[in-house]
Design an enzyme around this catalytic site. Sequence first.
Site, PDB file in Angstrom:
ATOM      1  N   GLN A 131       0.858  -1.191   0.000  1.00 21.52           N
ATOM      2  CA  GLN A 131       0.000   0.000   0.000  1.00 21.52           C
ATOM      3  C   GLN A 131       0.897   1.246   0.000  1.00 21.52           C
ATOM      4  OE1 GLN A 131      -2.588   1.706  -0.395  1.00 21.52           O
ATOM      5  NE2 GLN A 131      -4.291   0.310  -0.477  1.00 21.52           N
ATOM      6  N   MET A 178      -8.671   3.719   5.578  1.00 22.68           N
ATOM      7  CA  MET A 178      -8.731   5.035   4.946  1.00 22.68           C
ATOM      8  C   MET A 178     -10.150   5.591   4.966  1.00 22.68           C
ATOM      9  SD  MET A 178      -5.622   5.893   3.842  1.00 22.68           S
ATOM     10  CE  MET A 178      -5.301   5.460   5.538  1.00 22.68           C
ATOM     11  N   GLY A 179     -11.098   4.797   4.507  1.00 18.53           N
ATOM     12  CA  GLY A 179     -12.484   5.256   4.431  1.00 18.53           C
ATOM     13  C   GLY A 179     -13.068   5.627   5.776  1.00 18.53           C
ATOM     14  N   ARG A 202     -15.988  -3.426  11.106  1.00 13.60           N
ATOM     15  CA  ARG A 202     -15.371  -2.128  10.798  1.00 13.60           C
ATOM     16  C   ARG A 202     -16.218  -0.975  11.325  1.00 13.60           C
ATOM     17  NH1 ARG A 202     -12.833  -2.810   4.693  1.00 13.60           N
ATOM     18  NH2 ARG A 202     -10.989  -4.003   5.358  1.00 13.60           N
ATOM     19  N   GLN A 268     -14.947   5.395  -0.685  1.00 11.81           N
ATOM     20  CA  GLN A 268     -13.614   4.913  -0.330  1.00 11.81           C
ATOM     21  C   GLN A 268     -13.637   3.430   0.020  1.00 11.81           C
ATOM     22  OE1 GLN A 268     -10.401   6.897   1.741  1.00 11.81           O
ATOM     23  NE2 GLN A 268     -11.576   8.791   1.773  1.00 11.81           N
ATOM     24  N   SER A 270     -12.481  -0.414  -0.841  1.00 14.61           N
ATOM     25  CA  SER A 270     -11.169  -0.872  -1.322  1.00 14.61           C
ATOM     26  C   SER A 270     -11.274  -1.400  -2.751  1.00 14.61           C
ATOM     27  CB  SER A 270     -10.603  -1.941  -0.382  1.00 14.61           C
ATOM     28  OG  SER A 270     -10.243  -1.374   0.850  1.00 14.61           O
ATOM     29  N   HIS A 272      -9.619  -0.600  -5.232  1.00 14.28           N
ATOM     30  CA  HIS A 272      -8.327  -0.728  -5.910  1.00 14.28           C
ATOM     31  C   HIS A 272      -7.911  -2.193  -6.058  1.00 14.28           C
ATOM     32  CE1 HIS A 272      -7.312  -0.946  -1.631  1.00 14.28           C
ATOM     33  NE2 HIS A 272      -6.289  -1.678  -2.009  1.00 14.28           N
ATOM     34  N   CYS A 415      -0.944  17.298  10.138  1.00 12.83           N
ATOM     35  CA  CYS A 415      -1.466  18.602   9.712  1.00 12.83           C
ATOM     36  C   CYS A 415      -0.822  18.979   8.385  1.00 12.83           C
ATOM     37  CB  CYS A 415      -1.273  19.686  10.772  1.00 12.83           C
ATOM     38  SG  CYS A 415       0.384  20.245  11.060  1.00 12.83           S
ATOM     39  N   GLY A 497      -3.026   2.760  -3.169  1.00 15.10           N
ATOM     40  CA  GLY A 497      -4.213   3.577  -3.400  1.00 15.10           C
ATOM     41  C   GLY A 497      -5.088   3.080  -4.524  1.00 15.10           C
TER      42      GLY A 497
END
EC number: 4.2.1.49
Length: 562
Positions: A131, A178-179, A202, A268, A270, A272, A415, A497
Amino acid sequence: MNMNPRHNIREIRAPRGPELSAKSWMTEAPLRMLMNNLDPDVAENPHELVVYGGIGRAARTWEDFDRITAALKTLSEEETLLVQSGKPVGVFRTHKDAPRVLIANSNLVPHWATWDHFNELDKKGLAMYGQMTAGSWIYIGTQGIVQGTYETFVEAGRQHYDGNLKGKWILTGGLGGMGGAQPLAAVMAGACCLAVECDETRIDFRLRTRYVDAKARTLDEALAMIDMWTKAGEAKSVGLLGNAAEIFPELVRRMKAGGPRPDIVTDQTSAHDPRNGYLPVGWTVEEARAKRESDPKSVEIAARASMRAQVEAMVAFWDAGIPTLDYGNNIRQVAKDEGLENAFAFPGFVPAYIRPLFCRGIGPFRWAALSGDPEDIYKTDAKVKELLPDNKHLHNWLDMAKERISFQGLPARICWVGLGDRQKLGLAFNEMVRNGELSAPIVIGRDHLDSGSVASPNRETEAMKDGSDAVSDWPLLNALLNTASGATWVSLHHGGGVGMGFSQHAGMVICADGSEDANRRLERVLWNDPATGVMRHADAGYEIAVDCAKEKGLRLPGILGN
């Protein structure tokens, strides 16, 4: 006896405090961050070495994990460990300012850069999918993507809703590593969020870590919550147990019949990785898990057809005038490959909302406290505000992050800051370690999703001004420059990604241990790394990047003629 080299019931947690288990902080840092990637509070499936993003792993096998940790504990300050797709393949004599670890994950010669070929190698134990931050040991949990998602939603609100998302709701899919950032980012931006997720564990994980506010088992139940919150002007989120490839088309049908319509749509899941990351319509999670072992091709075929259905629905939302964006999981490409000609009707999030930031070298700067003490992060938060007093947007982010974000594993912060500010903050953090304000060193890194470190034509480099979307010299140069500049570890990956064949990207992490040597390295790395992003965008003809390069005094002879 367990015969699967990728399964182990061990629980891994990084050491805390000032005591070293390696020879120096320069090797203790990658050791702790590798272990932190597999912390059960951080990783999606730590027993299988999976950190996030489908099958994004930290090491190829558990034996490789043990060999990496053993090597890091004995590595000297004049040696470098080489890691090839999660396997420690060599230790070589270098020098004190060289990286202590160099990592290459999932890289394939372009003609062979397909999921089929990768899966064949993976099955033979010859490869590992890294990843972006899984195999480069700088994943900090879902916080790592929260601010980028927040910035995207805020900019979408500015462009489409006069900067006010109050009473609006965002529809999305996926609550993985990520999502899972999406519902919290939406709430921080002032909107409600309905996130569809097929794996109940999840949703429960995001509830536990306060990334989502509520859970629903039916669409009607979720929509009732959204209706109540939007009418009250509240910003809250709900995770709906379901399949996005069913829920999205159903919402289109209801919208066309005069039912509720979302204000922003994205996704989002997965997508990919069709084989391991996306649940086909009509399948249970358990059925898909079993079929991935017995008949993986059937899963992939069914998942691709389901993705097409989801993207068809997203195009319908776009056609109805609803801001719709691809959030970088390559789902449009799969739908197009499945025969949906207008799959790219709606834009990706980078060209739509983020590229002006990249032009100034602004991206996902992050740091983690190796001490394990949250107070170290709160002190660095205060230092950021002190050194960047005029950036009220950033101050607002830091205040919200402290209030809303639960640390996962070692305390960390992200940030978005750019060229000049990253260097300023890194040097200040190093001084805080030196004078004892912080109880142990910190590591500073970033996502591979950054200004100059990635080539990904369906995500970060989509629709570049000069057509250079697929040119991957830039991440290679970024990795080489970070190595030459003295980053503590540097990584070069493929397929993060968006999946195999669609991206190349580089990462770097640098340890601030309070030393003068670290000062010099931080000065070089934290200037040069974002400067490559300004350079890349200036070369593509973006005036914002050209102006930034001139303002910062960058020498770009083939671009600026200096």
